[in-house]
Design a protein around this motif. Structure first.
Motif, PDB file in Angstrom:
ATOM      1  N   VAL A 153       0.835  -1.206   0.000  1.00  0.00           N
ATOM      2  CA  VAL A 153       0.000   0.000   0.000  1.00  0.00           C
ATOM      3  C   VAL A 153       0.866   1.252   0.000  1.00  0.00           C
ATOM      4  O   VAL A 153       0.636   2.196  -0.761  1.00  0.00           O
ATOM      5  N   ARG A 154       1.905   1.247   0.835  1.00  0.00           N
ATOM      6  CA  ARG A 154       2.780   2.414   0.912  1.00  0.00           C
ATOM      7  C   ARG A 154       3.558   2.609  -0.391  1.00  0.00           C
ATOM      8  O   ARG A 154       3.710   3.739  -0.870  1.00  0.00           O
ATOM      9  N   ILE A 155       4.029   1.515  -0.961  1.00  0.00           N
ATOM     10  CA  ILE A 155       4.754   1.608  -2.237  1.00  0.00           C
ATOM     11  C   ILE A 155       3.801   2.124  -3.328  1.00  0.00           C
ATOM     12  O   ILE A 155       4.184   2.961  -4.149  1.00  0.00           O
ATOM     13  N   GLY A 156       2.558   1.615  -3.316  1.00  0.00           N
ATOM     14  CA  GLY A 156       1.574   2.089  -4.272  1.00  0.00           C
ATOM     15  C   GLY A 156       1.352   3.586  -4.159  1.00  0.00           C
ATOM     16  O   GLY A 156       1.211   4.292  -5.161  1.00  0.00           O
ATOM     17  N   GLU A 157       1.363   4.102  -2.925  1.00  0.00           N
ATOM     18  CA  GLU A 157       1.209   5.540  -2.707  1.00  0.00           C
ATOM     19  C   GLU A 157       2.401   6.314  -3.261  1.00  0.00           C
ATOM     20  O   GLU A 157       2.239   7.413  -3.814  1.00  0.00           O
ATOM     21  N   MET A 158       3.601   5.744  -3.127  1.00  0.00           N
ATOM     22  CA  MET A 158       4.793   6.395  -3.692  1.00  0.00           C
ATOM     23  C   MET A 158       4.677   6.487  -5.210  1.00  0.00           C
ATOM     24  O   MET A 158       4.930   7.547  -5.811  1.00  0.00           O
ATOM     25  N   PHE A 159       4.299   5.372  -5.850  1.00  0.00           N
ATOM     26  CA  PHE A 159       4.146   5.362  -7.303  1.00  0.00           C
ATOM     27  C   PHE A 159       3.030   6.327  -7.732  1.00  0.00           C
ATOM     28  O   PHE A 159       3.161   7.050  -8.725  1.00  0.00           O
ATOM     29  N   TRP A 160       1.940   6.316  -6.973  1.00  0.00           N
ATOM     30  CA  TRP A 160       0.804   7.171  -7.275  1.00  0.00           C
ATOM     31  C   TRP A 160       1.200   8.647  -7.197  1.00  0.00           C
ATOM     32  O   TRP A 160       0.926   9.433  -8.114  1.00  0.00           O
ATOM     33  N   ALA A 161       1.858   9.029  -6.097  1.00  0.00           N
ATOM     34  CA  ALA A 161       2.256  10.424  -5.922  1.00  0.00           C
ATOM     35  C   ALA A 161       3.196  10.871  -7.037  1.00  0.00           C
ATOM     36  O   ALA A 161       3.059  11.983  -7.577  1.00  0.00           O
ATOM     37  N   SER A 162       4.124  10.018  -7.400  1.00  0.00           N
ATOM     38  CA  SER A 162       5.081  10.366  -8.453  1.00  0.00           C
ATOM     39  C   SER A 162       4.388  10.497  -9.807  1.00  0.00           C
ATOM     40  O   SER A 162       4.617  11.453 -10.556  1.00  0.00           O
ATOM     41  N   THR A 163       3.539   9.526 -10.119  1.00  0.00           N
ATOM     42  CA  THR A 163       2.835   9.542 -11.398  1.00  0.00           C
ATOM     43  C   THR A 163       1.892  10.738 -11.489  1.00  0.00           C
ATOM     44  O   THR A 163       1.865  11.454 -12.497  1.00  0.00           O
ATOM     45  N   HIS A 164       1.138  10.957 -10.427  1.00  0.00           N
ATOM     46  CA  HIS A 164       0.196  12.083 -10.407  1.00  0.00           C
ATOM     47  C   HIS A 164       0.940  13.412 -10.567  1.00  0.00           C
ATOM     48  O   HIS A 164       0.511  14.293 -11.326  1.00  0.00           O
ATOM     49  N   GLY A 165       2.058  13.547  -9.865  1.00  0.00           N
ATOM     50  CA  GLY A 165       2.822  14.783  -9.964  1.00  0.00           C
ATOM     51  C   GLY A 165       3.289  15.061 -11.375  1.00  0.00           C
ATOM     52  O   GLY A 165       3.186  16.192 -11.874  1.00  0.00           O
ATOM     53  N   CYS A 166       3.787  14.050 -12.047  1.00  0.00           N
ATOM     54  CA  CYS A 166       4.253  14.214 -13.429  1.00  0.00           C
ATOM     55  C   CYS A 166       3.093  14.597 -14.352  1.00  0.00           C
ATOM     56  O   CYS A 166       3.229  15.474 -15.221  1.00  0.00           O
ATOM     57  N   ILE A 167       1.959  13.941 -14.163  1.00  0.00           N
ATOM     58  CA  ILE A 167       0.790  14.217 -15.006  1.00  0.00           C
ATOM     59  C   ILE A 167       0.320  15.655 -14.822  1.00  0.00           C
ATOM     60  O   ILE A 167       0.066  16.372 -15.790  1.00  0.00           O
ATOM     61  N   VAL A 168       0.220  16.085 -13.575  1.00  0.00           N
ATOM     62  CA  VAL A 168      -0.253  17.448 -13.308  1.00  0.00           C
ATOM     63  C   VAL A 168       0.724  18.482 -13.861  1.00  0.00           C
ATOM     64  O   VAL A 168       0.301  19.509 -14.409  1.00  0.00           O
ATOM     65  N   LEU A 169       2.015  18.225 -13.748  1.00  0.00           N
ATOM     66  CA  LEU A 169       2.996  19.162 -14.299  1.00  0.00           C
ATOM     67  C   LEU A 169       2.791  19.350 -15.800  1.00  0.00           C
ATOM     68  O   LEU A 169       2.891  20.472 -16.310  1.00  0.00           O
ATOM     69  N   GLU A 170       2.496  18.258 -16.511  1.00  0.00           N
ATOM     70  CA  GLU A 170       2.222  18.401 -17.945  1.00  0.00           C
ATOM     71  C   GLU A 170       0.891  19.097 -18.189  1.00  0.00           C
ATOM     72  O   GLU A 170       0.781  19.958 -19.073  1.00  0.00           O
TER      73      GLU A 170
END
Length: 199
Positions: A153-170
């Protein structure tokens, strides 16, 4: 005398109203959208939406519920594809990014806003939890197969936060078109290397 609405009539109008609401909420923000504007966009009387929804928050919850369910379905379909844990993990990641850019309005309503009364909408809570579960399910497979070590769950949150951040930046123009995918392709492997089991 208003005509009696069938279940199909109600479902069809609710769907149409949610489609319009999704667009207006994303374009103007929920605070700037009124029930009168929603009715005008649909070409109906100002009171018509109240026959189908209690208020604007009720509509917003319905729109977000449908979005979370569509998102979860996309990730679940990707996870169900044949392949080992790493291949399915990559498929889920790609499905996540594809959904975000194919449905940017839905994505923004799902993740970039807060409804303070979410607890009043059990279907919204259910769909949000379903979506969140799909974002850690593939990580659990990676942990169980020995590719990663740690709390799924915690690893999933790390991947989620990273992916979401990249998407929002674009989405806000801080990365060029296609930049999110390129950055995600570097960030996720970098995080994964730090989570490999110790040998």
């Amino acid at each position: 005398m208003p005509r009696v609405l069938t279940e199909s009539d109600v479902a069809d109008f609710r769907d149409r109203l949610c489609e319009v609401a999704e667009r207006l909420f994303a374009e103007r923000g929920p605070e700037a959208v009124t029930m009168r504007q929603l009715a005008s966009a649909l070409g109906v009387s100002p009171m018509t939406p109240y026959r189908y929804f209690k208020d604007k928050d009720d509509i917003l919850a319905a729109v977000r519920t449908a979005g979370f369910d569509r998102f979860a379905e996309a990730l679940e379909a990707a996870y169900a594809k044949p392949g080992d844990a790493r291949a399915r993990g990559a498929a889920v990641g790609e499905a996540y990014v594809t959904f975000a850019f194919e449905h940017p309005q839905t994505y923004k309503l799902m993740f970039d806003m807060y409804q303070p009364n979410e607890a009043d909408y059990p279907e919204l809570a259910r769909s949000a939890n379903r979506a969140r579960a799909t974002m850690s399910q593939y990580v659990r497979s990676l942990v169980e197969s020995g590719h990663l070590a740690g709390d799924p769950v915690r690893i999933g949150e790390m991947f989620w936060a990273s992916t979401h951040g990249c998407i929002v930046l674009e989405m806000v123009g801080k990365l060029p078109q296609g930049g999110a995918r390129k950055l995600i392709a570097e960030v996720i492997p970098a995080i994964s290397r730090g989570l490999r089991p110790l040998t």
